[in-house]
Design a protein around this motif. Structure first.
Motif, short mmCIF file in Angstrom:
data_model
loop_
_atom_site.label_atom_id
_atom_site.label_comp_id
_atom_site.label_asym_id
_atom_site.label_seq_id
_atom_site.Cartn_x
_atom_site.Cartn_y
_atom_site.Cartn_z
N ASP A 1 30.39 -10.49 47.77
CA ASP A 1 30.28 -9.04 47.52
C ASP A 1 30.30 -8.25 48.81
O ASP A 1 29.30 -7.67 49.21
CB ASP A 1 28.97 -8.76 46.76
CG ASP A 1 27.78 -9.38 47.45
OD1 ASP A 1 27.95 -9.91 48.57
OD2 ASP A 1 26.67 -9.35 46.88
N CYS A 2 31.44 -8.24 49.48
CA CYS A 2 31.44 -7.48 50.73
C CYS A 2 32.15 -6.13 50.52
O CYS A 2 33.04 -6.00 49.68
CB CYS A 2 32.05 -8.27 51.87
SG CYS A 2 33.74 -8.71 51.61
N LEU A 3 31.72 -5.19 51.31
CA LEU A 3 32.25 -3.83 51.19
C LEU A 3 33.31 -3.63 52.27
O LEU A 3 32.99 -3.58 53.46
CB LEU A 3 31.08 -2.84 51.39
CG LEU A 3 31.40 -1.37 51.24
CD1 LEU A 3 31.75 -1.02 49.80
CD2 LEU A 3 30.23 -0.51 51.70
N ILE A 4 34.57 -3.55 51.83
CA ILE A 4 35.64 -3.39 52.84
C ILE A 4 36.67 -2.37 52.37
O ILE A 4 36.75 -2.05 51.18
CB ILE A 4 36.37 -4.73 53.14
CG1 ILE A 4 36.92 -5.38 51.87
CG2 ILE A 4 35.50 -5.67 53.91
CD1 ILE A 4 37.73 -6.64 52.15
N LYS A 5 37.44 -1.87 53.32
CA LYS A 5 38.49 -0.90 52.98
C LYS A 5 39.50 -1.58 52.07
O LYS A 5 39.95 -2.70 52.37
CB LYS A 5 39.14 -0.37 54.25
CG LYS A 5 38.28 0.66 54.95
CD LYS A 5 39.08 1.37 56.02
CE LYS A 5 38.25 2.49 56.64
NZ LYS A 5 38.95 3.12 57.76
N ASP A 6 39.83 -0.89 50.99
CA ASP A 6 40.66 -1.40 49.90
C ASP A 6 41.74 -2.39 50.38
O ASP A 6 42.73 -2.00 51.00
CB ASP A 6 41.34 -0.21 49.21
CG ASP A 6 41.83 -0.64 47.83
OD1 ASP A 6 41.41 -1.72 47.38
OD2 ASP A 6 42.61 0.11 47.23
N PRO A 7 41.54 -3.67 50.09
CA PRO A 7 42.47 -4.66 50.62
C PRO A 7 43.74 -4.82 49.80
O PRO A 7 43.69 -4.78 48.57
CB PRO A 7 41.66 -5.96 50.59
CG PRO A 7 40.56 -5.73 49.63
CD PRO A 7 40.44 -4.29 49.33
N GLU A 8 44.85 -4.99 50.50
CA GLU A 8 46.14 -5.22 49.83
C GLU A 8 46.75 -6.50 50.38
O GLU A 8 46.36 -6.96 51.48
CB GLU A 8 47.10 -4.08 50.18
CG GLU A 8 46.74 -2.76 49.55
CD GLU A 8 47.68 -1.66 50.01
OE1 GLU A 8 48.32 -1.05 49.16
OE2 GLU A 8 47.78 -1.45 51.24
N VAL A 9 47.70 -7.01 49.65
CA VAL A 9 48.38 -8.23 50.09
C VAL A 9 48.97 -8.00 51.49
O VAL A 9 49.56 -6.96 51.75
CB VAL A 9 49.50 -8.60 49.08
CG1 VAL A 9 50.38 -9.73 49.61
CG2 VAL A 9 48.87 -8.98 47.74
N GLY A 10 48.73 -8.95 52.37
CA GLY A 10 49.26 -8.85 53.74
C GLY A 10 48.24 -8.30 54.74
O GLY A 10 48.41 -8.44 55.95
N ASP A 11 47.15 -7.72 54.26
CA ASP A 11 46.12 -7.21 55.19
C ASP A 11 45.43 -8.38 55.89
O ASP A 11 45.28 -9.46 55.31
CB ASP A 11 45.04 -6.41 54.43
CG ASP A 11 45.53 -5.01 54.04
OD1 ASP A 11 46.66 -4.65 54.45
OD2 ASP A 11 44.80 -4.32 53.33
N VAL A 12 44.98 -8.10 57.11
CA VAL A 12 44.23 -9.13 57.85
C VAL A 12 42.74 -8.81 57.78
O VAL A 12 42.32 -7.70 58.11
CB VAL A 12 44.70 -9.20 59.33
CG1 VAL A 12 43.88 -10.23 60.11
CG2 VAL A 12 46.18 -9.57 59.38
N LEU A 13 41.96 -9.78 57.33
CA LEU A 13 40.51 -9.62 57.28
C LEU A 13 39.87 -10.37 58.45
O LEU A 13 40.28 -11.49 58.76
CB LEU A 13 39.93 -10.17 55.97
CG LEU A 13 40.49 -9.64 54.65
CD1 LEU A 13 39.63 -10.13 53.48
CD2 LEU A 13 40.56 -8.12 54.64
N ALA A 14 38.88 -9.73 59.08
CA ALA A 14 38.13 -10.39 60.16
C ALA A 14 36.74 -10.72 59.65
O ALA A 14 36.05 -9.84 59.12
CB ALA A 14 38.05 -9.47 61.37
N VAL A 15 36.35 -11.96 59.77
CA VAL A 15 34.98 -12.37 59.41
C VAL A 15 34.26 -12.63 60.73
O VAL A 15 34.67 -13.49 61.52
CB VAL A 15 34.99 -13.65 58.54
CG1 VAL A 15 33.57 -14.02 58.13
CG2 VAL A 15 35.87 -13.46 57.31
N TYR A 16 33.21 -11.84 60.98
CA TYR A 16 32.53 -11.90 62.28
C TYR A 16 31.45 -12.96 62.33
O TYR A 16 30.89 -13.35 61.30
CB TYR A 16 31.94 -10.52 62.61
CG TYR A 16 33.03 -9.48 62.82
CD1 TYR A 16 33.72 -9.42 64.03
CD2 TYR A 16 33.39 -8.61 61.80
CE1 TYR A 16 34.74 -8.50 64.21
CE2 TYR A 16 34.41 -7.68 61.98
CZ TYR A 16 35.09 -7.63 63.20
OH TYR A 16 36.10 -6.74 63.38
N CYS A 17 31.15 -13.38 63.55
CA CYS A 17 30.03 -14.28 63.83
C CYS A 17 30.27 -15.69 63.26
O CYS A 17 29.37 -16.31 62.71
CB CYS A 17 28.75 -13.67 63.23
SG CYS A 17 27.28 -14.10 64.15
#
Ligand code: LLP
Length: 440
Positions: free
Chosen positions: A378-394
């Motif tokens: 349940d993470c709150l992120i800017k509306d993701p679309e196919v091809g977007d890059v997500l960064a998972v920190y730490c």
């Protein structure tokens, strides 16, 4: 076989001449650039962050114990040759807990006089290997292991200096799977069992007891647990010197220093923690008129966690009645920590950094064949679309080191990003050939 052709060269390549870490904006730019160049999923490791945590540790130990202390990096958090070399230059030693971690340190030409060998069921082969290499101390877990060490040292006619791992019966406040200091723990022995071990050691002309070790768990924030540990361990240490007339030198209090993964709560106060530990140790030693032991600590997570960022590309988005499933090209294979401990991470859609779109609560899932394959539910992120890059920190600690080939997905590479703006793979992406290289 498209995947095979995306394997990149191990050579370090300059991405940008400027200092890429000077601002968060630049940092994100670099991440997108790296994702394009090296592909995803990928682990990034920011060298400056590692150097920062190393110098804090060294500074704190120097302040409290002068030259009578050494940090041993716990390799299980993330082990690779480059990191061993980097840590050696920072004045660290290593805690290795398997033949594999020992081999990695040997291959990085790490000085063995700064290596301690751990493990709660070391094989005879591993013991032989450690003795042949001449590791500084073997941390003995139990009587069975001690007997093996005694017979191997006898055969080889080699001296072996040991510490003994104690169960201090300290119940640290952390996840049950990563507590290790309680009475029922599978690690180490009680003080009573130690007495039998001491009798056994007396029979050997090669094995010498040099001190004690304990490690109460991981991801601990409560300073009281470390204080309790110090009281108990210095008590045992003094007891052995006074009542059993042993000549001990070392006290190793393990690792476990907490890391703040989310933007909530306080940072772990390492300065206060070590200063309180040192106060207790010095006070007791003075009281009993004994020399302060040489102190070891074994930080793993707190050295590398914050330096790591994992990048994924979104492959599909499924809007259900219950949730929004954002499925990325990684999985619990490269980060099993939610599946194992319910661990939470800060996740950001870095492709949308300058775009004014709504944030949504989404479930970031992987591509393994099971529903528990979740990076964050349940993470709150800017509306993701196919091809977007997500960064998972730490993700620097216990991600790469706990990765697997389940479903025969290849392990991602580790790309080091230096403060001067250069970056390159320190571990390359696995190939399909790597995966079947042990198969007949
Ligand atoms: N020393 C010993 C003997 C250990 O067993 C450990 C960690 C450490 C030092 C380093 O502890 P640290 O400073 O990293 O907390 N896979 C789990 C963590 C397991 C820790 C195992 N032992 C996780 O992902 O949270």
């Amino acid at each position: 076989m498209e995947e095979k052709s995306e394997i990149v060269k191990i050579k370090t390549s300059r991405i940008n001449k400027n200092n890429l870490l000077s601002s968060k904006f630049e940092l994100r730019n670099v991440m997108i650039e790296i994702a394009r160049k090296f592909g995803t999923p990928i682990y990034l490791l920011y060298e400056d962050e590692i150097l920062k945590s190393c110098s804090l540790f060294i500074e704190v130990l120097n302040k409290n114990f002068g030259s009578r202390a050494m940090p041993l990096y716990a390799c299980k958090a993330l082990s690779c040759k480059y990191l061993c070399k980097l840590l050696e230059k920072q004045g660290f030693g290593l805690d290795v807990s398997s033949g594999g971690e020992l081999f990695t340190s040997e291959m990085s030409k790490f000085p063995m006089r700064r290596v301690m060998f751990h493990g709660n069921n070391k094989t005879k082969d591993e013991i032989e290997y450690a003795i042949d290499l001449g590791v500084y101390r073997i941390v003995v877990d139990n009587l069975f292991e001690l007997k093996n060490i005694m017979s191997i040292s006898e055969q080889k006619k080699k001296n072996v200096d040991i510490l003994v791992r104690i169960k201090p019966d300290v119940d640290a406040f952390t996840h049950k799977s990563i507590k290790t200091g309680g009475k029922g723990s599978k690690f180490g022995m009680s003080f009573d069992e130690l007495i039998d071990v001491i009798d056994e050691i007396k029979k050997s002309s090669y094995v010498k007891l040099k001190g004690l070790h304990a490690h109460i768990g991981s991801q601990i924030f409560d300073l009281k647990s470390f204080e309790e540990l110090s009281e108990i361990m210095i008590g045992f240490y003094i007891n052995l010197i006074k009542k059993f007339d042993l000549q001990l030198e070392d006290l190793n209090l393990g690792g476990g220093f907490g890391v703040r993964y989310l933007n909530e709560g306080e940072e772990f106060n390492l300065k206060k923690c070590i200063s309180n530990v040192s106060y207790i140790i010095k006070k007791r030693c003075k009281e009993y008129g004994i020399e302060i032991p040489f102190m070891y600590f074994e930080p793993g997570r707190s050295i590398v966690a914050k330096a790591g960022v994992t990048l994924y590309t979104v492959g599909c988005v499924k809007k259900n009645e219950e949730n929004i499933q954002v499925i990325v090209d990684g999985s619990m294979n490269d980060n099993p920590r939610f599946a194992l401990y319910g661990a939470r991470y800060l996740i950001e859609n870095i492709s949308k950094r300058n775009v004014n779109v709504d944030r949504r609560v989404v479930c970031v899932s992987g591509r393994c064949c099971e529903s528990g394959d979740i990076i964050s539910p349940d993470c709150l992120i800017k509306d993701p679309e196919v091809g977007d890059v997500l960064a998972v920190y730490c993700t620097g600690a216990y991600n790469f080191s706990m990765s697997s080939n389940y479903n025969k997905f290849r392990k991602p590479p580790v790309v080091l990003v230096k403060g001067d703006g250069t970056c390159g793979e320190i571990v390359r992406r696995q190939t399909y050939d790597d995966m079947i290289s042990c198969e007949v």
